[in-house]
Design a protein around this motif. Structure first.
Motif, PDB file in Angstrom:
ATOM      1  N   HIS A   7      -7.223  26.838  62.971  1.00  0.00           N
ATOM      2  CA  HIS A   7      -7.207  27.905  61.976  1.00  0.00           C
ATOM      3  C   HIS A   7      -5.930  27.850  61.148  1.00  0.00           C
ATOM      4  N   ALA A   8      -6.100  27.540  59.876  1.00  0.00           N
ATOM      5  CA  ALA A   8      -5.008  27.418  58.904  1.00  0.00           C
ATOM      6  C   ALA A   8      -4.097  26.224  59.177  1.00  0.00           C
ATOM      7  N   GLY A   9      -4.566  25.291  59.994  1.00  0.00           N
ATOM      8  CA  GLY A   9      -3.819  24.059  60.236  1.00  0.00           C
ATOM      9  C   GLY A   9      -4.304  22.959  59.308  1.00  0.00           C
ATOM     10  N   GLU A  12      -8.496  22.570  58.927  1.00  0.00           N
ATOM     11  CA  GLU A  12      -9.147  23.654  58.197  1.00  0.00           C
ATOM     12  C   GLU A  12      -8.633  23.746  56.753  1.00  0.00           C
ATOM     13  N   THR A  13      -7.351  23.550  56.563  1.00  0.00           N
ATOM     14  CA  THR A  13      -6.793  23.600  55.215  1.00  0.00           C
ATOM     15  C   THR A  13      -7.381  22.478  54.356  1.00  0.00           C
ATOM     16  N   SER A  14      -7.516  21.293  54.928  1.00  0.00           N
ATOM     17  CA  SER A  14      -8.127  20.177  54.207  1.00  0.00           C
ATOM     18  C   SER A  14      -9.581  20.483  53.859  1.00  0.00           C
ATOM     19  N   PHE A  15     -10.301  21.045  54.810  1.00  0.00           N
ATOM     20  CA  PHE A  15     -11.702  21.396  54.619  1.00  0.00           C
ATOM     21  C   PHE A  15     -11.848  22.328  53.412  1.00  0.00           C
ATOM     22  N   GLU A  31       7.371  26.096  56.770  1.00  0.00           N
ATOM     23  CA  GLU A  31       7.344  25.966  58.232  1.00  0.00           C
ATOM     24  C   GLU A  31       7.239  27.309  58.933  1.00  0.00           C
ATOM     25  N   HIS A  32       7.917  28.323  58.440  1.00  0.00           N
ATOM     26  CA  HIS A  32       7.867  29.612  59.124  1.00  0.00           C
ATOM     27  C   HIS A  32       6.467  30.225  59.081  1.00  0.00           C
ATOM     28  N   ASN A  33       5.589  29.717  58.177  1.00  0.00           N
ATOM     29  CA  ASN A  33       4.222  30.214  58.106  1.00  0.00           C
ATOM     30  C   ASN A  33       3.323  29.606  59.179  1.00  0.00           C
ATOM     31  N   TYR A  34       3.666  28.439  59.684  1.00  0.00           N
ATOM     32  CA  TYR A  34       2.756  27.792  60.621  1.00  0.00           C
ATOM     33  C   TYR A  34       3.367  27.384  61.959  1.00  0.00           C
ATOM     34  N   LEU A  35       4.650  27.258  62.040  1.00  0.00           N
ATOM     35  CA  LEU A  35       5.243  26.866  63.323  1.00  0.00           C
ATOM     36  C   LEU A  35       4.997  27.902  64.413  1.00  0.00           C
ATOM     37  N   ASP A  36       4.971  29.183  64.029  1.00  0.00           N
ATOM     38  CA  ASP A  36       4.714  30.215  65.039  1.00  0.00           C
ATOM     39  C   ASP A  36       3.277  30.184  65.536  1.00  0.00           C
ATOM     40  N   HIS A  37       2.379  29.429  64.853  1.00  0.00           N
ATOM     41  CA  HIS A  37       1.008  29.244  65.327  1.00  0.00           C
ATOM     42  C   HIS A  37       0.883  27.970  66.162  1.00  0.00           C
ATOM     43  N   GLY A  38       1.967  27.227  66.267  1.00  0.00           N
ATOM     44  CA  GLY A  38       1.959  25.997  67.048  1.00  0.00           C
ATOM     45  C   GLY A  38       1.487  24.783  66.280  1.00  0.00           C
ATOM     46  N   TRP A  39       1.377  24.896  64.956  1.00  0.00           N
ATOM     47  CA  TRP A  39       0.911  23.759  64.172  1.00  0.00           C
ATOM     48  C   TRP A  39       2.069  22.824  63.885  1.00  0.00           C
ATOM     49  N   GLN A  40       2.084  21.720  64.633  1.00  0.00           N
ATOM     50  CA  GLN A  40       3.098  20.696  64.467  1.00  0.00           C
ATOM     51  C   GLN A  40       2.414  19.348  64.536  1.00  0.00           C
ATOM     52  N   GLY A  41       3.101  18.318  64.099  1.00  0.00           N
ATOM     53  CA  GLY A  41       2.542  16.973  64.194  1.00  0.00           C
ATOM     54  C   GLY A  41       1.249  16.839  63.419  1.00  0.00           C
ATOM     55  N   ASP A  42       0.175  16.379  64.096  1.00  0.00           N
ATOM     56  CA  ASP A  42      -1.081  16.128  63.391  1.00  0.00           C
ATOM     57  C   ASP A  42      -1.846  17.400  63.037  1.00  0.00           C
ATOM     58  N   PRO A  45      -0.213  21.871  58.667  1.00  0.00           N
ATOM     59  CA  PRO A  45      -1.014  22.002  57.450  1.00  0.00           C
ATOM     60  C   PRO A  45      -0.401  21.358  56.211  1.00  0.00           C
ATOM     61  N   SER A  46       0.872  21.018  56.247  1.00  0.00           N
ATOM     62  CA  SER A  46       1.464  20.380  55.073  1.00  0.00           C
ATOM     63  C   SER A  46       0.864  18.995  54.831  1.00  0.00           C
ATOM     64  N   GLY A  47       0.193  18.451  55.823  1.00  0.00           N
ATOM     65  CA  GLY A  47      -0.476  17.148  55.677  1.00  0.00           C
ATOM     66  C   GLY A  47      -1.920  17.268  55.235  1.00  0.00           C
ATOM     67  N   ALA A  48      -2.352  18.472  54.869  1.00  0.00           N
ATOM     68  CA  ALA A  48      -3.728  18.690  54.424  1.00  0.00           C
ATOM     69  C   ALA A  48      -3.961  17.997  53.090  1.00  0.00           C
TER      70      ALA A  48
END
Length: 79
Positions: A7-9, A12-15, A31-42, A45-48
């Motif tokens: 969700h929002a990683g 989903e962002t690419s989709f 980063e502060h928008n997604y790191l707290d959701h655990g979205w790191q590495g693959d 979402p910045s790689g969407a």
């Protein structure tokens, strides 16, 4: 069929970028928008991308086509 949802990683962002890029504001991504959701590495979402989203949508379409064909074949076999 399993799509690795996030969700929002990245997935989903690419989709959503592929389906309607106007719904995604990549400039608001920090980063502060997604790191707290655990979205790191693959899952970061910045790689969407639209291309990644298109690949996912095509996998879903192919999967659904196969399921529909199998269902039709089963229905025809019953008749």
């Amino acid at each position: 069929m399993i799509l690795h949802g996030d969700h929002a990683g990245r997935s989903e962002t690419s989709f959503v970028l592929y389906l309607d890029k106007h719904l995604v504001d990549m400039t608001a991504l920090h980063e502060h928008n997604y790191l707290d959701h655990g979205w790191q590495g693959d899952r970061d979402p910045s790689g969407a991308s639209v291309a990644r989203g298109e690949q996912s949508v095509q996998r879903v379409i192919t999967h659904l086509q196969q399921k529909i064909k199998a269902h039709r074949d089963l229905a025809v076999a019953r008749d």
